[in-house]
Write a protein that holds these residues in place. Structure first.
Motif, PDB file in Angstrom:
ATOM      1  N   UNK A  90      73.035  47.867 135.827  1.00  0.00           N
ATOM      2  CA  UNK A  90      73.073  49.013 136.726  1.00  0.00           C
ATOM      3  C   UNK A  90      73.522  48.619 138.124  1.00  0.00           C
ATOM      4  N   UNK A  91      74.267  49.516 138.763  1.00  0.00           N
ATOM      5  CA  UNK A  91      74.593  49.424 140.190  1.00  0.00           C
ATOM      6  C   UNK A  91      73.783  50.510 140.903  1.00  0.00           C
ATOM      7  N   UNK A  92      73.367  50.223 142.150  1.00  0.00           N
ATOM      8  CA  UNK A  92      72.446  51.145 142.820  1.00  0.00           C
ATOM      9  C   UNK A  92      72.887  51.508 144.234  1.00  0.00           C
ATOM     10  N   UNK A  93      72.651  52.768 144.578  1.00  0.00           N
ATOM     11  CA  UNK A  93      72.620  53.254 145.949  1.00  0.00           C
ATOM     12  C   UNK A  93      71.188  53.728 146.152  1.00  0.00           C
ATOM     13  N   UNK A  94      70.393  52.971 146.917  1.00  0.00           N
ATOM     14  CA  UNK A  94      68.934  53.116 146.862  1.00  0.00           C
ATOM     15  C   UNK A  94      68.304  53.191 148.240  1.00  0.00           C
ATOM     16  N   UNK A  95      67.445  54.193 148.445  1.00  0.00           N
ATOM     17  CA  UNK A  95      66.656  54.293 149.665  1.00  0.00           C
ATOM     18  C   UNK A  95      65.600  53.188 149.671  1.00  0.00           C
ATOM     19  N   UNK A  96      65.449  52.530 150.814  1.00  0.00           N
ATOM     20  CA  UNK A  96      64.441  51.487 150.963  1.00  0.00           C
ATOM     21  C   UNK A  96      63.266  51.966 151.819  1.00  0.00           C
ATOM     22  N   UNK A  97      63.109  53.264 151.920  1.00  0.00           N
ATOM     23  CA  UNK A  97      62.056  53.886 152.725  1.00  0.00           C
ATOM     24  C   UNK A  97      61.557  55.120 151.974  1.00  0.00           C
ATOM     25  N   UNK A  98      60.379  55.587 152.332  1.00  0.00           N
ATOM     26  CA  UNK A  98      59.808  56.792 151.735  1.00  0.00           C
ATOM     27  C   UNK A  98      59.994  57.986 152.660  1.00  0.00           C
ATOM     28  N   UNK A  99      60.169  59.138 152.059  1.00  0.00           N
ATOM     29  CA  UNK A  99      60.107  60.411 152.777  1.00  0.00           C
ATOM     30  C   UNK A  99      58.689  60.947 152.619  1.00  0.00           C
ATOM     31  N   UNK A 100      58.073  61.466 153.701  1.00  0.00           N
ATOM     32  CA  UNK A 100      56.626  61.700 153.680  1.00  0.00           C
ATOM     33  C   UNK A 100      56.164  62.997 153.022  1.00  0.00           C
ATOM     34  N   UNK A 101      57.042  63.990 152.889  1.00  0.00           N
ATOM     35  CA  UNK A 101      56.593  65.326 152.474  1.00  0.00           C
ATOM     36  C   UNK A 101      57.075  65.717 151.082  1.00  0.00           C
ATOM     37  N   UNK A 102      57.255  64.744 150.209  1.00  0.00           N
ATOM     38  CA  UNK A 102      57.703  65.059 148.868  1.00  0.00           C
ATOM     39  C   UNK A 102      59.132  65.575 148.840  1.00  0.00           C
ATOM     40  N   UNK A 103      59.489  66.265 147.765  1.00  0.00           N
ATOM     41  CA  UNK A 103      60.856  66.776 147.638  1.00  0.00           C
ATOM     42  C   UNK A 103      60.872  67.994 146.731  1.00  0.00           C
ATOM     43  N   UNK A 104      61.664  68.983 147.132  1.00  0.00           N
ATOM     44  CA  UNK A 104      61.874  70.175 146.312  1.00  0.00           C
ATOM     45  C   UNK A 104      63.278  70.221 145.738  1.00  0.00           C
ATOM     46  N   UNK A 105      64.194  69.448 146.347  1.00  0.00           N
ATOM     47  CA  UNK A 105      65.578  69.474 145.865  1.00  0.00           C
ATOM     48  C   UNK A 105      66.339  68.290 146.446  1.00  0.00           C
ATOM     49  N   UNK A 106      67.250  67.749 145.646  1.00  0.00           N
ATOM     50  CA  UNK A 106      68.210  66.740 146.124  1.00  0.00           C
ATOM     51  C   UNK A 106      69.610  67.263 145.829  1.00  0.00           C
ATOM     52  N   UNK A 107      70.480  67.137 146.817  1.00  0.00           N
ATOM     53  CA  UNK A 107      71.887  67.508 146.660  1.00  0.00           C
ATOM     54  C   UNK A 107      72.751  66.318 147.064  1.00  0.00           C
TER      55      UNK A 107
END
Length: 195
Positions: A90-107
């Motif tokens: 696998x090749x990755x484009x990856x966040x190395x940090x957290x977002x604090x309020x969860x997620x309802x959608x990714x675009x």
């Protein structure tokens, strides 16, 4: 007649309540600050793994670059991410940090590259700081090499979360012409939370 009329009105009222709830839910989706990430400030010229600082936070690019060659194009600005072809892992484009309020959608926007064959990838998320990743949404096949396609993936994730694009390591198409594993472009990655 009255019974049918009353039943019709009840069905209509129920439909209105459901549609109003759906609208209110969508209206609560909020874009995280600094998003979408357009990858304009993180020029990366080689495919070896590296972590880079972008306006949204620190990202890991593993077998991925940020460039503006002719066939990369961009949805906004000049630069886009390009992930390697013929990868066996696998090749990755990856966040190395957290977002604090969860997620309802990714675009995000994606396309194939130049004259390459299509490729396959998956959006994944982690709620334990990247120790374990889970797929979300369907596997996506990038077939269009001329223009970007928008991916919209709805979700309901509470608490801290991070995301990555996993370009599946399908193997070397140069050695096996039956393998379809071209390069992949990604741009304008956006995450929404629900208040």
């Amino acid at each position: 007649m009255d019974n049918r009329y009353n039943r019709y009105n009840r069905i209509l009222a129920l439909f209105f309540v459901v549609m109003t709830g759906a609208f209110v839910s969508k209206a609560q989706d909020k874009l995280y600050p600094q998003y979408p990430e357009s990858f304009e400030t993180g020029n990366k010229m080689n495919y070896r793994i590296d972590d880079i600082d972008l306006p949204t936070g620190r990202w890991r690019l593993d077998n991925a670059v940020i460039q503006n060659q002719k066939y990369d194009g961009a949805v906004s600005g000049e630069y886009a991410v390009r992930m390697i072809f013929n990868n066996t892992a696998s090749a990755y484009l990856q966040m190395m940090y957290d977002l604090p309020k969860g997620a309802s959608k990714v675009e995000f926007w994606y396309k194939g590259f130049a004259l390459d064959k299509p490729c396959m990838f998956q959006l994944e998320y982690s709620t334990n700081k990247g120790k374990k990743w889970q797929p979300i949404g369907d596997l996506i096949v990038a077939t269009d090499k001329q223009k970007y396609t928008k991916a919209e993936i709805d979700m309901d994730i509470d608490g801290r979360v991070r995301f990555r694009i996993n370009k599946i390591g399908l193997g070397d198409g140069a050695k096996n012409p039956e393998i379809s594993n071209g390069r992949l472009n990604i741009d304008d990655f956006a995450v929404y939370y629900k208040e």
